[in-house]
Design a protein around this motif. Structure first.
Motif, short mmCIF file in Angstrom:
data_model
loop_
_atom_site.label_atom_id
_atom_site.label_comp_id
_atom_site.label_asym_id
_atom_site.label_seq_id
_atom_site.Cartn_x
_atom_site.Cartn_y
_atom_site.Cartn_z
N GLY A 249 0.82 -1.20 0.00
CA GLY A 249 0.00 0.00 0.00
C GLY A 249 0.86 1.25 0.00
O GLY A 249 2.09 1.18 0.02
N ASP A 250 0.16 2.39 -0.01
CA ASP A 250 0.81 3.70 -0.07
C ASP A 250 0.74 4.35 1.30
O ASP A 250 -0.37 4.50 1.85
N VAL A 251 1.88 4.78 1.83
CA VAL A 251 1.90 5.35 3.19
C VAL A 251 1.14 6.67 3.27
O VAL A 251 0.85 7.14 4.37
N ARG A 252 0.79 7.25 2.13
CA ARG A 252 0.04 8.51 2.15
C ARG A 252 -1.45 8.32 2.41
O ARG A 252 -2.19 9.30 2.49
N GLU A 253 -1.91 7.06 2.51
CA GLU A 253 -3.33 6.79 2.71
C GLU A 253 -3.58 6.23 4.11
O GLU A 253 -3.01 5.19 4.48
#
Ligand SMILES: NC(=O)c1ccc[n+]([C@@H]2O[C@H](COP(=O)([O-])OP(=O)(O)OC[C@H]3O[C@@H](n4cnc5c(N)ncnc54)[C@H](O)[C@@H]3O)[C@@H](O)[C@H]2O)c1
Length: 273
Positions: free
Chosen positions: A58-62
């Motif tokens: 996943g993306d750490v920005r979410e």
């Protein structure tokens, strides 16, 4: 085994420094969730540590992705003791004057999004689990969190922000949860740049040569990720670092020890001067 029984979550643990932290944590007895955007990197780290390391893509920005990483950790290991916020990108020393008008918004959002919001959201997602375990957070900073020219304008601002985040969270989370950082100097890794500046395929390892490092710092060599991981183990080991919170360990070849007229004074020692 300094981390026997410890349950950790490492963001950006599929490559470079984060991967080396995962390997060292496992060698010290920890079980680890690796949260990263790289599917091949996740496949490699989980294959290297079957039964001990799980991967979450996943993306750490979410926020939702960070919450999924924490939920999977709780399901697999029945708790979480240590969060390592580490996923990051660099700006390849891009100065303000060279940030194009039509890219500055997106470049700011991408670098701050990964390097600062990523840490904030990981902390948000992990906080209650860490309160329950009386655990700790460790964030990767950089020499760029303290000194100029370890990056460009955006990277340096993002790493200074990480320092502020560590100090504020250390205050807010005391005494249940300790919050500390490690500030490495240069590391020979695959560190990428922002897509907003067309730097997503650049790799730091291609430009960070031994020659580029020579002469700049009191300790004069090109370090590998393994040169830094003991600091993370120390901060993760509550029995060793239990009185440390709001602390940042600088391991950077001596940025704070550079001379004014010369980089290092010790060269003269060989001559007995
Ligand atoms: N390499 C250096 O010289 C250096 C120096 C000081 C500090 N740092 C810091 O060390 C940390 C680790 O960097 P590295 O050098 O090991 O680089 P790296 O590229 O080898 O590892 C970074 C990892 O973070 C992941 N990642 C990046 N963006 C992501 C996102 N949006 N969502 C999920 N995962 C993401 C990547 O897939 C990769 O696995 C960063 O915070 C970096 O700023 C690096």
């Amino acid at each position: 085994m300094r981390l026997a029984g410890v349950r950790a979550l490492v963001t950006g643990g599929a490559s470079g420094l984060g991967r080396a932290v995962v390997d060292h944590f496992v060698a010290e007895g920890a079980r680890v969730t690796v949260f990263d955007r790289s599917e091949p990197g996740l496949a490699a780290v989980t294959a290297a540590h079957p039964g001990t390391v799980i991967g979450v893509q996943g993306d750490v920005r979410e926020l939702a992705a960070n919450r999924r990483a924490v939920a999977d950790t709780l399901a697999a290991f029945d708790g979480l003791d240590v969060l390592v916020g580490n996923a990051g990108i660099w700006d390849y020393n891009r100065s303000l004057v060279n940030l194009p008008d039509d890219k500055i918004d997106a470049a700011f959002d991408e670098i701050m999004g990964v390097n600062v919001k990523g840490y904030l959201l990981a902390a948000k997602a992990a906080l209650l689990a860490l309160v329950a375990s009386e655990g700790s957070m460790i964030f990767t900073v950089s020499n760029a969190g303290f000194y100029p020219d370890g990056g460009g304008t955006l990277y340096t601002a993002s790493k200074h922000a990480a320092v502020g985040l560590i100090r504020q969270l250390a205050f807010e989370c005391a005494p249940k949860v300790r919050v500390n950082g490690v500030a490495p100097g240069a590391i020979n890794t695959d560190l990428r740049g922002p897509a907003a500046l067309d730097m997503q395929d650049r790799s730091l390892g291609d430009v960070l040569t031994k020659d580029a490092m020579t002469g700049n710092l009191p300790i004069d060599r090109l370090p590998n990720p393994e040169d830094y991981t003991a600091a993370f183990v120390f901060l993760a080991a509550a029995g060793e670092s239990g009185h440390a919170t709001g602390s940042i360990i600088n391991i950077d070849g001596g940025f704070a020890a550079r001379g004014v007229s010369r980089v290092r004074g010790g060269d003269a020692l060989a001559n007995g001067d």
